[in-house]
Design an enzyme around this catalytic site. Structure first.
Site, PDB file in Angstrom:
ATOM      1  N   ARG A 206     -39.127  12.998 -57.960  1.00  0.00           N
ATOM      2  CA  ARG A 206     -38.368  12.085 -57.106  1.00  0.00           C
ATOM      3  C   ARG A 206     -37.090  12.741 -56.591  1.00  0.00           C
ATOM      4  O   ARG A 206     -36.672  12.503 -55.454  1.00  0.00           O
ATOM      5  CB  ARG A 206     -38.062  10.760 -57.830  1.00  0.00           C
TER       6      ARG A 206
ATOM      7  N   SER B  54     -46.283  12.649 -50.186  1.00  0.00           N
ATOM      8  CA  SER B  54     -45.112  13.492 -50.459  1.00  0.00           C
ATOM      9  C   SER B  54     -45.176  14.049 -51.878  1.00  0.00           C
ATOM     10  O   SER B  54     -44.969  15.247 -52.104  1.00  0.00           O
ATOM     11  CB  SER B  54     -43.818  12.691 -50.313  1.00  0.00           C
TER      12      SER B  54
ATOM     13  N   HIS C 222     -38.200  14.990 -53.842  1.00  0.00           N
ATOM     14  CA  HIS C 222     -38.587  14.103 -52.737  1.00  0.00           C
ATOM     15  C   HIS C 222     -37.367  13.661 -51.923  1.00  0.00           C
ATOM     16  O   HIS C 222     -37.423  13.518 -50.703  1.00  0.00           O
ATOM     17  CB  HIS C 222     -39.297  12.882 -53.350  1.00  0.00           C
TER      18      HIS C 222
END
Lengths: 205, 205
Positions: free
Chosen positions: B37, B14, B40
């Protein structure tokens, strides 16, 4: 300080702004409540085009909630924390997640699967009727597998895993199953989106 | 079933996809970890342009976590549910939210303020040093007010209220205060975004 301090007024004004900015649509009144709450939670109007609400799904969900006494399974603890406890308790329903249970962690390690998948297996074996996904594509694939094997028979599913590896595909594949569901197409989704969908349904009761 | 079942591999892949798609940027290595993050968690590349990481904020946060033994206050239970308990416990830190406490509900009603605001007042009176916001602009305004009155002195703040009424303005106003902070500009934000920012910091340790 002239900021609005009344939560109810803040929400009403938010929903008014969302409706005025979201443009043309063909949602029914109940569908619109779900769409608006998701946009309210994300400030992302793209959800208007990503939400797939299957015909009959709202009725199916509301019947289950009204029947009461059911357990809802969520693939994250953020979802269990976010769903309106007050309304759930009034309906004698509860929402659980096994994803952080020690036992589940052990099973997942032994089987070489994700904790999310192991959690779904346990929930399915307990006969859970509502499944909520805001995180793990692997968990959604696992539920699909269990349905196809006759080991799970959910009556309503919210499928909104988010991410870049498998999320979009998992939802596309899951939509091929003929059960009541609400999904978020593409990469987007997440625990707050799933929570908003469920709370929108609960507030309809 | 050929979907990836290894959570670590899913995350690595990812992050690789995010980096390849996010294009040019001028983030430092540590800032990039936070930005990636958040993307994500949301599958929303717009956060690349919305995240404001004040100079020194990462160092300030890491020092506080490393010092250990601190209480972090969050404006939602979804944030407290989402932050990595394993890492927090190892640091002898904890994260709490008072927003659903009976006592806080009572105080809020009496004062005619939001429960979020009443929760902040309590946390500030207890000397909390880290505040996390993923929901309520009113709570962020309340913290600003308390700082200006000398009744709160946070050492690190994540300000990511989401929404259409006051959210963007509350963050813009809060940025005028000279303390270490990470904010999400504009309307976007939310509990999953705040959680992603904090977990990215915790994983740096």
């Amino acid at each position: 300080m002239d900021y609005i301090k009344n939560p109810k007024k803040i929400e009403e004004e938010s929903f008014r702004i969302i409706e005025s900015e979201m443009g043309q649509h063909s949602f029914t009144e109940r569908e619109l409540k779900i769409v608006k709450r998701v946009i309210h939670t994300t400030a992302d109007f793209e959800y208007k085009d990503l939400l797939y609400i299957r015909e009959g799904a709202i009725d199916a969900a509301l019947s289950l909630f009204e029947k009461g006494g059911i357990t809802i399974y969520a693939d994250t603890n953020m979802i269990t924390a976010g769903i309106s406890k007050k309304v759930l308790e009034a309906l004698n329903c509860k929402v659980v997640s096994y994803v952080r249970d020690e036992e589940i962690a052990k099973i997942a390690k032994e089987k070489g699967i994700t904790r999310s998948m192991a959690g779904i297996e346990k929930a399915a074996s307990e006969g859970v009727e509502i499944f909520l996904f805001g995180n793990a594509p692997t968990a959604l694939y696992k539920l699909k597998e269990l349905i196809e094997e006759g080991k799970a028979c959910p009556k309503f599913v919210v499928a909104a895993p988010v991410g870049f590896v498998g999320a979009a595909q998992s939802k596309e594949d899951f939509e091929k199953i003929d059960i009541p569901m609400i999904t978020v197409r593409g990469r987007k989704g997440g625990s707050t989106v799933t929570t908003a969908i469920v709370n929108a349904l609960l507030y309809m009761l």
